[in-house]
Design a protein around this motif. Structure first.
Motif, PDB file in Angstrom:
ATOM      1  N   ILE A  69      -4.169  17.691   8.215  1.00  0.00           N
ATOM      2  CA  ILE A  69      -3.965  16.246   8.370  1.00  0.00           C
ATOM      3  C   ILE A  69      -4.898  15.497   7.424  1.00  0.00           C
ATOM      4  CG2 ILE A  69      -4.241  14.287   9.948  1.00  0.00           C
ATOM      5  CD1 ILE A  69      -3.289  16.213  12.203  1.00  0.00           C
ATOM      6  N   ASP A  70      -6.165  15.911   7.376  1.00  0.00           N
ATOM      7  CA  ASP A  70      -7.131  15.270   6.487  1.00  0.00           C
ATOM      8  C   ASP A  70      -6.752  15.447   5.017  1.00  0.00           C
ATOM      9  OD1 ASP A  70      -8.633  14.435   8.640  1.00  0.00           O
ATOM     10  OD2 ASP A  70     -10.130  16.024   8.457  1.00  0.00           O
ATOM     11  N   ARG A  71      -6.362  16.675   4.632  1.00  0.00           N
ATOM     12  CA  ARG A  71      -6.008  16.965   3.242  1.00  0.00           C
ATOM     13  C   ARG A  71      -4.819  16.119   2.771  1.00  0.00           C
ATOM     14  NH1 ARG A  71      -4.102  21.575   3.910  1.00  0.00           N
ATOM     15  NH2 ARG A  71      -1.972  21.189   3.331  1.00  0.00           N
ATOM     16  N   LEU A  72      -3.904  15.819   3.685  1.00  0.00           N
ATOM     17  CA  LEU A  72      -2.726  15.023   3.356  1.00  0.00           C
ATOM     18  C   LEU A  72      -3.003  13.522   3.392  1.00  0.00           C
ATOM     19  CD1 LEU A  72      -0.109  17.105   5.376  1.00  0.00           C
ATOM     20  CD2 LEU A  72      -0.403  17.056   2.879  1.00  0.00           C
ATOM     21  N   GLY A  73      -4.226  13.159   3.728  1.00  0.00           N
ATOM     22  CA  GLY A  73      -4.567  11.735   3.798  1.00  0.00           C
ATOM     23  C   GLY A  73      -3.938  11.076   5.004  1.00  0.00           C
ATOM     24  N   GLY A  74      -3.876  11.816   6.108  1.00  0.00           N
ATOM     25  CA  GLY A  74      -3.178  11.310   7.282  1.00  0.00           C
ATOM     26  C   GLY A  74      -4.052  11.107   8.500  1.00  0.00           C
ATOM     27  N   HIS A  75      -3.440  10.537   9.499  1.00  0.00           N
ATOM     28  CA  HIS A  75      -4.043  10.311  10.814  1.00  0.00           C
ATOM     29  C   HIS A  75      -2.929  10.487  11.832  1.00  0.00           C
ATOM     30  CE1 HIS A  75      -6.222   8.448  14.113  1.00  0.00           C
ATOM     31  NE2 HIS A  75      -5.150   7.715  14.327  1.00  0.00           N
ATOM     32  N   LEU A  76      -3.213  11.186  12.910  1.00  0.00           N
ATOM     33  CA  LEU A  76      -2.218  11.407  13.959  1.00  0.00           C
ATOM     34  C   LEU A  76      -2.888  11.229  15.308  1.00  0.00           C
ATOM     35  CD1 LEU A  76       0.632  12.452  14.826  1.00  0.00           C
ATOM     36  CD2 LEU A  76      -0.360  14.744  14.790  1.00  0.00           C
TER      37      LEU A  76
ATOM     38  N   LEU B 132       0.841  -1.194   0.000  1.00  0.00           N
ATOM     39  CA  LEU B 132       0.000   0.000   0.000  1.00  0.00           C
ATOM     40  C   LEU B 132       0.879   1.248   0.000  1.00  0.00           C
ATOM     41  CD1 LEU B 132      -2.644  -1.006   2.694  1.00  0.00           C
ATOM     42  CD2 LEU B 132      -2.964  -0.939   0.223  1.00  0.00           C
ATOM     43  N   PRO B 133       0.401   2.335  -0.602  1.00  0.00           N
ATOM     44  CA  PRO B 133       1.192   3.574  -0.627  1.00  0.00           C
ATOM     45  C   PRO B 133       1.033   4.378   0.656  1.00  0.00           C
ATOM     46  CG  PRO B 133      -0.812   3.904  -1.873  1.00  0.00           C
ATOM     47  CD  PRO B 133      -0.809   2.454  -1.424  1.00  0.00           C
ATOM     48  N   LEU B 134       1.279   3.739   1.794  1.00  0.00           N
ATOM     49  CA  LEU B 134       1.125   4.375   3.100  1.00  0.00           C
ATOM     50  C   LEU B 134       2.423   4.310   3.885  1.00  0.00           C
ATOM     51  CD1 LEU B 134      -2.268   2.836   4.276  1.00  0.00           C
ATOM     52  CD2 LEU B 134      -1.898   5.134   3.381  1.00  0.00           C
ATOM     53  N   VAL B 135       2.609   5.301   4.738  1.00  0.00           N
ATOM     54  CA  VAL B 135       3.696   5.283   5.701  1.00  0.00           C
ATOM     55  C   VAL B 135       3.043   5.255   7.081  1.00  0.00           C
ATOM     56  CG1 VAL B 135       5.664   6.543   6.647  1.00  0.00           C
ATOM     57  CG2 VAL B 135       5.231   6.566   4.178  1.00  0.00           C
TER      58      VAL B 135
ATOM     59  N   GLN C 264       1.939   7.989   1.198  1.00  0.00           N
ATOM     60  CA  GLN C 264       3.368   8.127   0.910  1.00  0.00           C
ATOM     61  C   GLN C 264       3.666   9.423   0.166  1.00  0.00           C
ATOM     62  OE1 GLN C 264       4.952   4.919  -1.388  1.00  0.00           O
ATOM     63  NE2 GLN C 264       7.061   5.563  -1.117  1.00  0.00           N
ATOM     64  N   LYS C 265       2.806   9.827  -0.761  1.00  0.00           N
ATOM     65  CA  LYS C 265       3.055  11.037  -1.533  1.00  0.00           C
ATOM     66  C   LYS C 265       2.980  12.304  -0.681  1.00  0.00           C
ATOM     67  CE  LYS C 265      -1.707  11.763  -3.065  1.00  0.00           C
ATOM     68  NZ  LYS C 265      -2.588  11.847  -4.214  1.00  0.00           N
TER      69      LYS C 265
END
Length: 124
Positions: A82-89, A35-38, A106-107
């Motif tokens: 965070i949402d716009r970057l496709g992230g979760h913290l 998956l393209p995730l970090v 990842q991008k």
């Protein structure tokens, strides 16, 4: 180690590696390119047992405040970023540790890390 999807295709996990940064931080790295995730997990050996006498709850308050924004961004802008970057913290404080958990596309890793750095270095 090779694993198989239900459709018969396979993927391989690379062996975990243990690295040490110049500052002495130990990093455990496990790669998967499925998956393209970090996914980043950081645990610091600190927590409420290290709170100064008379300032009990300081570590828990600090962990809670990290998502409240920075000197330049409100908490709403932080959450939208965070949402716009496709992230979760998420940040968890316990007696003997503080744990940071983050997942991001990842991008978007570089702007996400810049945001995370701003949250840690310039809290509101």
């Amino acid at each position: 180690m090779t694993h198989f999807h239900s459709d018969g295709s396979s993927f391989t996990y690379l062996p975990a590696r243990k690295l040490r940064t110049d500052s002495g931080l130990t990093v455990l790295l496990e790669e998967s390119h499925v998956l393209p995730l970090v996914d980043l997990q950081v645990t610091l050996r600190t927590g409420s047992v290290h709170d100064p006498v008379g300032q009990e709850g300081l570590s828990r308050l600090t962990a809670a405040m990290i998502r409240r924004g920075t000197r330049r961004m409100s908490s709403q802008v932080v959450e939208e970023s965070i949402d716009r970057l496709g992230g979760h913290l998420s940040i968890q404080s316990a007696a003997s540790f503080i744990h940071f958990s983050a997942v991001v596309l990842q991008k978007s890793i570089e702007p996400f890390f810049a945001l995370r750095g701003d949250l840690l270095a310039n809290p509101a």
